[in-house]
Design an enzyme around this catalytic site. Structure first.
Site, PDB file in Angstrom:
ATOM      1  NE  ARG A   8      -4.146  -0.666   1.516  1.00 31.04           N
ATOM      2  CZ  ARG A   8      -5.337  -0.598   2.103  1.00 31.04           C
ATOM      3  NH1 ARG A   8      -5.485  -1.000   3.319  1.00 31.04           N
ATOM      4  NH2 ARG A   8      -6.378  -0.120   1.453  1.00 31.04           N
TER       5      ARG A   8
ATOM      6  CG  ASP B  91     -12.681  -3.912  -0.507  1.00 32.15           C
ATOM      7  OD1 ASP B  91     -11.491  -4.222  -0.336  1.00 32.15           O
ATOM      8  OD2 ASP B  91     -13.077  -2.735  -0.460  1.00 32.15           O
TER       9      ASP B  91
ATOM     10  NE  ARG C 270     -10.077  -0.224   9.768  1.00 35.82           N
ATOM     11  CZ  ARG C 270      -8.862   0.245   9.808  1.00 35.82           C
ATOM     12  NH1 ARG C 270      -7.941  -0.419  10.451  1.00 35.82           N
ATOM     13  NH2 ARG C 270      -8.567   1.354   9.213  1.00 35.82           N
TER      14      ARG C 270
HETATM   15  C1  UD1 Z   1      -9.601   1.604  -1.712  1.00 38.95           C
HETATM   16  C2  UD1 Z   1     -10.618   1.084  -0.740  1.00 38.95           C
HETATM   17  C3  UD1 Z   1     -10.354  -0.385  -0.423  1.00 38.95           C
HETATM   18  C4  UD1 Z   1     -10.276  -1.203  -1.702  1.00 38.95           C
HETATM   19  C5  UD1 Z   1      -9.304  -0.570  -2.691  1.00 38.95           C
HETATM   20  C6  UD1 Z   1      -9.308  -1.251  -4.047  1.00 38.95           C
HETATM   21  C7  UD1 Z   1     -11.168   3.047   0.570  1.00 38.95           C
HETATM   22  C8  UD1 Z   1     -11.151   3.701   1.893  1.00 38.95           C
HETATM   23  N1  UD1 Z   1     -10.539   1.863   0.483  1.00 38.95           N
HETATM   24  O1  UD1 Z   1      -8.321   1.520  -1.085  1.00 38.95           O
HETATM   25  O2  UD1 Z   1     -11.426  -0.865   0.393  1.00 38.95           O
HETATM   26  O3  UD1 Z   1      -9.827  -2.503  -1.379  1.00 38.95           O
HETATM   27  O4  UD1 Z   1      -9.640   0.817  -2.909  1.00 38.95           O
HETATM   28  O5  UD1 Z   1     -10.579  -1.265  -4.583  1.00 38.95           O
HETATM   29  O6  UD1 Z   1     -11.769   3.532  -0.371  1.00 38.95           O
HETATM   30  N2  UD1 Z   1      -1.141   1.662  -5.102  1.00 38.95           N
HETATM   31  C9  UD1 Z   1       0.153   2.023  -5.392  1.00 38.95           C
HETATM   32  N3  UD1 Z   1       0.527   3.341  -5.175  1.00 38.95           N
HETATM   33  C10 UD1 Z   1      -0.342   4.264  -4.700  1.00 38.95           C
HETATM   34  C11 UD1 Z   1      -1.671   3.884  -4.427  1.00 38.95           C
HETATM   35  C12 UD1 Z   1      -2.043   2.559  -4.634  1.00 38.95           C
HETATM   36  O7  UD1 Z   1       0.963   1.216  -5.815  1.00 38.95           O
HETATM   37  O8  UD1 Z   1       0.055   5.435  -4.527  1.00 38.95           O
HETATM   38  C13 UD1 Z   1      -1.531   0.251  -5.290  1.00 38.95           C
HETATM   39  C14 UD1 Z   1      -1.924  -0.397  -3.962  1.00 38.95           C
HETATM   40  O9  UD1 Z   1      -0.792  -0.863  -3.276  1.00 38.95           O
HETATM   41  C15 UD1 Z   1      -2.826  -1.509  -4.428  1.00 38.95           C
HETATM   42  C16 UD1 Z   1      -3.530  -0.897  -5.631  1.00 38.95           C
HETATM   43  O10 UD1 Z   1      -2.730   0.202  -6.056  1.00 38.95           O
HETATM   44  O11 UD1 Z   1      -2.065  -2.601  -4.816  1.00 38.95           O
HETATM   45  C17 UD1 Z   1      -4.936  -0.411  -5.356  1.00 38.95           C
HETATM   46  O12 UD1 Z   1      -4.914   0.564  -4.354  1.00 38.95           O
HETATM   47  P1  UD1 Z   1      -5.992   1.740  -4.263  1.00 38.95           P
HETATM   48  O13 UD1 Z   1      -6.953   1.625  -5.387  1.00 38.95           O
HETATM   49  O14 UD1 Z   1      -5.250   3.015  -4.081  1.00 38.95           O
HETATM   50  O15 UD1 Z   1      -6.738   1.350  -2.931  1.00 38.95           O
HETATM   51  P2  UD1 Z   1      -7.063   2.282  -1.696  1.00 38.95           P
HETATM   52  O16 UD1 Z   1      -7.495   3.633  -2.157  1.00 38.95           O
HETATM   53  O17 UD1 Z   1      -5.988   2.171  -0.680  1.00 38.95           O
END
Ligand code: UD1
Length: 424
Positions: A121, A306, A398
């Site tokens: 993450r 999810d 949560r």
């Molecule tokens: C949101 C949801 C979470 C859901 C996820 C994917 C919220 C509060 N949480 O999490 O429930 O499981 O979307 O649908 O809305 N990544 C990177 N760099 C970044 C950001 C993300 O590499 O800067 C990667 C993450 O490690 C992951 C993937 O992208 O492997 C998806 O992450 P992301 O879509 O950003 O999920 P969240 O916003 O954390």
């Protein structure tokens, strides 16, 4: 340690209203920081993550009032651009405050966010997006310090992956930036559209929400509004799977079936009958479940990561062998060893799980590894023979409002045991 105690084996029956979406309410509450006025947000789920978001808003100087599921935020005055470390560590989505605070105050300081341990993450995409709009970012001693260099200026932001959080931060920062911002490869989740609808009702000019390219024309200021949060599609899928594994008959009301377009066909493939009417979904599964060929998690509109843990439980008790591929997070099979304790036959290798269905799971003492993994264990307990104790319920709280009460309404036998009470 508190735990859910579940007497398994009862068919779930009845109907339920689905709570508001956690993943919508958190960025929308963060977005109120941009508004010099009052926002009234309805259908906010009562969750520990919502509580944490409210605490952050208060720590920034906003006035916050809660009446049932309605939260009113008055951000006429925002006096602080720093999020205390303990609040920041409490949940991953605290990172969306980055765009909101910088958009309002021109600067923000915070530490790296916490949240469920389901993978690395990183936040590189968030930081890339804010830098594109003219923000200097210094990462030092575990802190992220952001400051607008001259002024926020719209630009093209091309995300290498359609990250939900990075798209939200890009939106929050661009709505009041000068000129036009284009977000390419934006996340398309319904929660993104909900955030855009909220911002537009505050006077923002966003088009393309729900598509891969979002365009934002910056405006000088946002005004107060009233908004109702969309229903939680992951909570909906939780109750539907609970109905399916217990061979029950469940109707969810107040829901949006279209959000579950990638989920409902898999329930049908598993042998459930699925009936959709305008705002309701009814799932029946009197005959027992059969295998699902392949479940592959993808960004929306694909199958949601999810819901993956829930379908691991479902396929554990389905006839035949199913394959699950987790494409979004690296470590999202932590519920598997716990399900194996309950008699499931699952092998994992990297991002793939092979699930060989068994006739029945049996009750055991298990621990929630994370939010959705915990929900998957509760669902497993509902269909298992005997008593299951699911510990680490803090993870589950949560994301689920009144989980045990709702399951009892549906004829489940589940109760929350507060620390040290034990089973009976
Ligand atoms: C949101 C949801 C979470 C859901 C996820 C994917 C919220 C509060 N949480 O999490 O429930 O499981 O979307 O649908 O809305 N990544 C990177 N760099 C970044 C950001 C993300 O590499 O800067 C990667 C993450 O490690 C992951 C993937 O992208 O492997 C998806 O992450 P992301 O879509 O950003 O999920 P969240 O916003 O954390």
């Amino acid at each position: 340690m508190s735990a859910y105690i579940i007497n398994g084996g009862r068919r779930l029956n009845g109907s339920l209203n689905v709570q508001g979406s956690k993943n919508s309410v958190l960025p929308i509450l963060a977005a109120t920081v941009l508004v010099k006025g009052k926002c009234v947000i309805h259908n906010c789920p009562l969750l520990s993550d919502t509580e944490c978001t409210v605490k952050i808003l208060k720590s920034l100087g906003c006035g916050v009032r809660r009446e049932g599921n309605t939260i009113t935020v008055d951000a006429t005055v925002v006096s602080c651009s720093y999020i205390p470390e303990d609040l920041m560590r409490e949940m991953r989505s605290s990172i969306v405050f980055l765009g909101a605070i910088v958009g309002r105050m021109g600067e923000a300081t915070m530490c790296a966010p916490g949240g469920c341990e389901i993978g690395l993450r990183p936040i590189d995409l968030h930081l890339y997006a804010v830098k594109r709009l003219g923000v200097n970012v210094i990462e030092s001693h575990g802190k992220i310090i952001c400051k607008v260099a001259e002024k926020l200026k719209g630009d093209k932001i091309t995300l290498s992956f359609p990250s939900v959080g990075a798209t939200e931060n890009a939106l929050l920062l661009s709505v009041t930036a000068k000129g036009t911002t284009t977000i390419v490869n934006a996340a398309r989740e319904p929660e993104i559209t909900d955030l855009c609808n909220f911002l537009n009702s505050c006077g923002a000019r966003i088009s393309g929400a729900g598509e891969s390219i979002i365009t934002v024309e910056g405006v000088d200021r946002l005004h107060g509004t009233e908004h109702t949060v969309i229903c939680d599609r992951i909570v909906a899928s939780t109750y539907l799977v609970a109905g399916a594994v217990t061979r029950g008959d469940i109707e969810l009301k107040n829901t949006e079936p279209v959000y579950l377009n990638s989920v409902l066909p898999l329930l049908e493939e598993a042998g459930c009958s699925v009936n959709v009417r305008c705002k309701s979904i009814r799932v029946k599964c009197p005959m027992g479940l059969r295998r699902i060929d392949k479940i592959i998690t993808q960004p929306y509109p694909g199958f949601p990561t999810d819901s993956q843990a829930l379908f691991t439980t479902l396929t554990s008790v389905a006839r035949g062998t199913s394959v699950i591929v987790e494409n979004i997070f690296e470590s999202r099979f932590k519920h598997v060893p716990e399900l194996v304790r309950m008699g499931a036959r699952i092998r994992t290798e990297g991002r793939v799980a092979v699930v060989e269905g068994v006739n029945s799971l049996y009750g055991a003492d298990v621990l929630s590894p994370d939010l959705r993994g915990g929900a998957a264990l509760v669902v497993a307990g509902l269909c298992a023979e005997g008593v299951t104790t699911v510990g680490n319920v803090g993870f589950i709280d949560r994301g689920y409002e009144n989980l045990s009460q709702n399951l009892c309404v549906l004829n489940g036998d589940i109760r929350l045991s507060i620390s040290g009470e034990g089973k009976n």
